[in-house]
Design a protein around this motif. Structure first.
Motif, short mmCIF file in Angstrom:
data_model
loop_
_atom_site.label_atom_id
_atom_site.label_comp_id
_atom_site.label_asym_id
_atom_site.label_seq_id
_atom_site.Cartn_x
_atom_site.Cartn_y
_atom_site.Cartn_z
N THR A 17 0.82 -1.22 0.00
CA THR A 17 0.00 0.00 0.00
C THR A 17 0.85 1.27 0.00
OG1 THR A 17 -0.01 -0.23 2.40
CG2 THR A 17 -1.98 -0.99 1.21
N HIS A 18 2.17 1.12 0.18
CA HIS A 18 3.03 2.27 0.41
C HIS A 18 3.94 2.62 -0.77
CE1 HIS A 18 1.46 1.83 4.37
NE2 HIS A 18 2.35 2.62 4.97
N TYR A 19 3.65 2.04 -1.93
CA TYR A 19 4.37 2.43 -3.14
C TYR A 19 3.50 2.12 -4.35
CZ TYR A 19 5.50 -2.57 -3.51
OH TYR A 19 5.41 -3.93 -3.58
N VAL A 20 3.80 2.76 -5.46
CA VAL A 20 3.09 2.44 -6.70
C VAL A 20 4.10 2.20 -7.81
CG1 VAL A 20 1.09 3.84 -6.01
CG2 VAL A 20 2.82 4.82 -7.53
N ASP A 21 3.68 1.42 -8.78
CA ASP A 21 4.49 1.15 -9.98
C ASP A 21 4.40 2.40 -10.86
OD1 ASP A 21 5.22 0.34 -12.63
OD2 ASP A 21 4.91 -1.75 -12.03
N SER A 22 5.53 2.97 -11.22
CA SER A 22 5.47 4.26 -11.92
C SER A 22 4.94 4.12 -13.35
CB SER A 22 6.83 4.95 -11.91
OG SER A 22 7.79 4.16 -12.55
N ARG A 23 4.72 2.90 -13.83
CA ARG A 23 4.14 2.75 -15.16
C ARG A 23 2.68 3.20 -15.20
NH1 ARG A 23 6.01 -3.34 -16.30
NH2 ARG A 23 5.55 -3.40 -14.05
N ILE A 24 2.06 3.32 -14.03
CA ILE A 24 0.67 3.82 -14.04
C ILE A 24 0.63 5.30 -14.46
CG2 ILE A 24 -0.06 2.20 -12.25
CD1 ILE A 24 -0.24 4.64 -10.33
N TYR A 25 1.80 5.93 -14.52
CA TYR A 25 1.86 7.34 -14.94
C TYR A 25 2.21 7.49 -16.42
CZ TYR A 25 2.18 8.05 -9.87
OH TYR A 25 1.95 8.05 -8.52
N THR A 26 2.58 6.39 -17.06
CA THR A 26 3.11 6.53 -18.42
C THR A 26 2.43 5.65 -19.45
OG1 THR A 26 4.80 4.83 -17.99
CG2 THR A 26 5.42 7.12 -17.56
N GLN A 360 5.46 6.00 -1.23
CA GLN A 360 4.52 6.81 -0.44
C GLN A 360 4.51 6.26 0.98
OE1 GLN A 360 1.14 6.07 -2.90
NE2 GLN A 360 1.82 7.46 -4.51
N GLY A 361 5.70 6.13 1.55
CA GLY A 361 5.85 5.33 2.76
C GLY A 361 5.91 6.09 4.07
N GLY A 365 1.50 9.43 11.91
CA GLY A 365 0.22 9.60 12.62
C GLY A 365 -0.78 10.43 11.84
N SER A 366 -0.76 10.32 10.52
CA SER A 366 -1.68 11.05 9.63
C SER A 366 -1.48 12.56 9.68
CB SER A 366 -3.15 10.73 9.94
OG SER A 366 -3.41 9.36 9.74
N GLU A 371 2.30 10.44 4.31
CA GLU A 371 1.87 10.32 2.91
C GLU A 371 0.58 9.53 2.76
OE1 GLU A 371 6.17 11.04 0.74
OE2 GLU A 371 5.65 9.00 1.37
N ILE A 372 -0.22 9.59 3.81
CA ILE A 372 -1.47 8.84 3.80
C ILE A 372 -2.47 9.38 2.78
CG2 ILE A 372 -2.57 10.24 5.64
CD1 ILE A 372 -3.82 7.58 6.64
N GLY A 373 -2.36 10.67 2.47
CA GLY A 373 -3.27 11.25 1.48
C GLY A 373 -3.13 10.54 0.14
N MET A 374 -1.89 10.30 -0.29
CA MET A 374 -1.67 9.60 -1.55
C MET A 374 -2.06 8.13 -1.44
SD MET A 374 1.86 11.20 -3.12
CE MET A 374 2.86 10.89 -1.67
N ARG A 375 -1.74 7.51 -0.31
CA ARG A 375 -2.09 6.09 -0.14
C ARG A 375 -3.61 5.90 -0.21
NH1 ARG A 375 2.06 6.44 3.83
NH2 ARG A 375 0.61 6.46 5.58
#
Lengths: 405, 156
Positions: A17-26, A360-361, A365-366, A371-375
């Motif tokens: 839940t704390h990272y994304v694959d950057s291919r979702i942007y390209t 986004q790790g 405590g929010s 980086e909870i907003g992005m998660r």
């Protein structure tokens, strides 16, 4: 110690839940999927009611899914939205971005429509169509439109979508007390940036990047209360950021925002991020709203609006405009930095650069640098897309499962 | 009626102001300005059908803006202002001239040096004419271009 290719490509040592694959942007295929699954069923801000105050006033809007729309106030004062596409030969009906049109007439063959979407005239109809085709067969395509959340005109391309109120839920409750008075748009401009729309929304969903902004460091980060600001997530991917007292006078050339906002504490600042690409930003004396309109996986138009109160005196309005421009105008101190930031991401993440992950790790405590907003956003994105942002191609699944999918 | 010597001096201050800003000679630019100087960038939005002000500063405000620049993260691509003075109208009673110039702004990328047209508009200047010389009293940059990409920190 630097990393080699294998290490660089390895999944980050965070929960999924704390990272994304950057291919979702390209990835073009992901983008086409987003248009159908994210943008078409979501409520999107098209304009503000103050942009179409009178009967027959209209405003054009390019919907993020690609559909050109007309937002028009009818003779009954109701705001409606239609495709800006003539049902005859598919031409553009209205060209100017705003105006007043009692009749909306296609220049091509003079087919004419009223502000309720009825076709009211087909030139030489009987001679050409006899009784085989009538005006009643040539109405405009209407899309769902509601005015709400501070007088904004929202549109939704899905006929059986949930009402706006249900889509927003209680995410706007934090701003509602400050949007009771009629507001007015005084600023509008667009920015065209070679980056993915989500990266812009990410920037609006995390404050850790305040290190980018000298203005925010001086007036916010170094001041009491900054690290107490909290993120709150809401259903459908929306999130809010709590307030603090910004010390505007700490920046040379700035001063306390005396004009303020009704009911808002001096120096107050609330934000609401609305899925999938809008942000409401009430910063002491000005409400700004961003609407991201992607043109491709690595290309976005962002519409920026600045609003004051309709009842502003000329002096009050002038002060709001000054406050707005200081940081948010096209020559403002913060906006250029934010846009430069996401432009840089677009450069680094474009296809073929071997960018792999976006982390986004941060967990605090929010609070403001969490980086909870992005998660929270990507949890909703993954749900709607039917593919996790951390593994959008199912590469983490066994081959047999992927083949079945 | 403006005489050629006067017109030359007025055009000179407009062109020198562009040169000073192009070379980031902030002091040089401010030296061309009267103490009462006001600088404004405006544009008309056909979308909201309103005139907009995008930047408004007095002389001190411009000085502060320039002073703060190194503290910010900015695009470092240089820009080049091309001005052509179109009209000069002198008001002898006020010791002022109103000057309208065409303005084009070009941006040159640091990497590779590609130049692109950044913006077009007009300079509407008010120039003070007195014994101390010709000074800029007011500048309104009226932009036609409103799509400025990721923007810029330095006024045009």
């Amino acid at each position: 110690m630097s990393r080699n290719g294998v290490q660089w490509s390895s999944k980050p040592r965070f929960p999924q839940t704390h990272y994304v694959d950057s291919r979702i942007y390209t990835d073009r295929a992901v983008f086409e999927d987003e248009k159908e699954k994210i943008f078409r069923p979501s409520w999107i801000v098209a304009c503000h009611e103050s942009e179409i105050p009178g009967a027959f006033d209209y405003r054009l809007f390019n919907h993020p899914s690609g559909v050109p729309l007309i937002i028009v106030r009818g003779d009954d004062a109701r705001v409606r939205a239609f495709y800006n596409i003539c049902p005859h030969r598919g031409n553009t009906i209205l060209y100017d971005p705003s105006g007043n049109a009692r009749r909306m007439t296609c220049i091509f063959h003079q087919w004419s429509f009223d502000t309720r979407g009825n076709c009211v005239d087909i030139s030489r109809s009987e001679q050409g169509y006899q009784d085989r085709f009538r005006k009643e067969d040539a109405s405009l395509r209407e899309v769902r439109c509601e005015v709400g959340c501070g007088g904004f005109a929202w549109v939704n391309l899905t006929d059986d979508c949930v009402p706006l109120r249900e889509f927003i839920g209680s995410a706007m409750d934090i701003l509602e007390p400050y949007m009771q008075e009629p507001m007015e748009v005084f600023h509008f401009h667009k920015a065209h940036v070679r980056t993915n729309f989500k990266l812009w929304h990410d920037t609006n969903s995390e404050f850790y990047h305040d290190f980018l902004h000298y203005f925010n460091r001086i007036t916010g980060m170094l001041q009491p209360g900054y690290f107490d600001r909290k993120y709150t997530g809401f259903p459908n991917g929306h999130a809010t950021v709590g307030s603090m007292q910004i010390q505007y006078d700490k920046y040379e050339g700035s001063k306390e925002r005396a004009v303020g906002w009704p009911g808002l504490a001096p120096g107050g600042w609330f934000m609401v991020d609305v899925f999938p690409g809008m942000t409401f930003n009430l910063r002491t004396s000005v409400l700004r709203i961003d609407t991201a309109i992607p043109l491709g996986p690595n290309e976005v138009i962002i519409e920026f609006r600045g609003l004051g109160l309709k009842r502003d005196t000329p002096e009050e309005r002038r002060q709001r405009v000054f406050d707005h421009n200081m940081i948010w105008g096209p020559f403002g101190r913060n906006l250029h930095e934010d846009l430069l930031g996401v432009h840089g991401q677009g450069r680094a993440m474009r296809e073929g650069t071997d960018s792999r992950w976006v982390i986004q790790g941060r967990e605090e405590g929010s609070t403001i640098h969490d980086e909870i907003g992005m998660r929270h956003y990507y949890a909703e994105w993954s749900r709607r897309m039917g593919r996790p942002a951390y593994d959008p191609y199912g590469e983490g699944k066994p081959e047999s499962v992927r083949a079945a999918a | 009626m403006v005489n050629s010597e006067q017109r030359q001096a007025i055009e000179d201050v407009v062109y020198r102001s562009c040169l000073a800003l192009d070379t980031r000679d902030w002091k040089g630019f401010l030296d061309l300005c009267d103490e009462s100087f006001r600088y404004t960038i405006t544009a008309y939005s056909p979308e909201i059908r309103k005139d907009m002000t995008w930047l408004e500063q007095d002389k001190n405000g411009m000085d502060t803006l320039f002073t703060n620049l190194p503290r910010h993260n900015s695009d470092h691509s240089p820009i080049t202002r091309h001005a052509t003075v179109y009209t000069v109208e002198v008001d002898e009673a006020k010791n002022e001239a109103t000057v309208v110039s065409a303005l084009q702004v070009f941006r040159t990328q640091l990497d590779g040096g590609a130049t692109e047209l950044f913006a077009v508009g007009r300079l509407h200047d008010t120039v003070r004419l007195d014994h101390s010389g010709v000074k800029l009293a007011k500048r309104v940059v009226r932009l036609d271009t409103r799509l400025l990409g990721y923007g810029y920190h330095v006024p045009f």
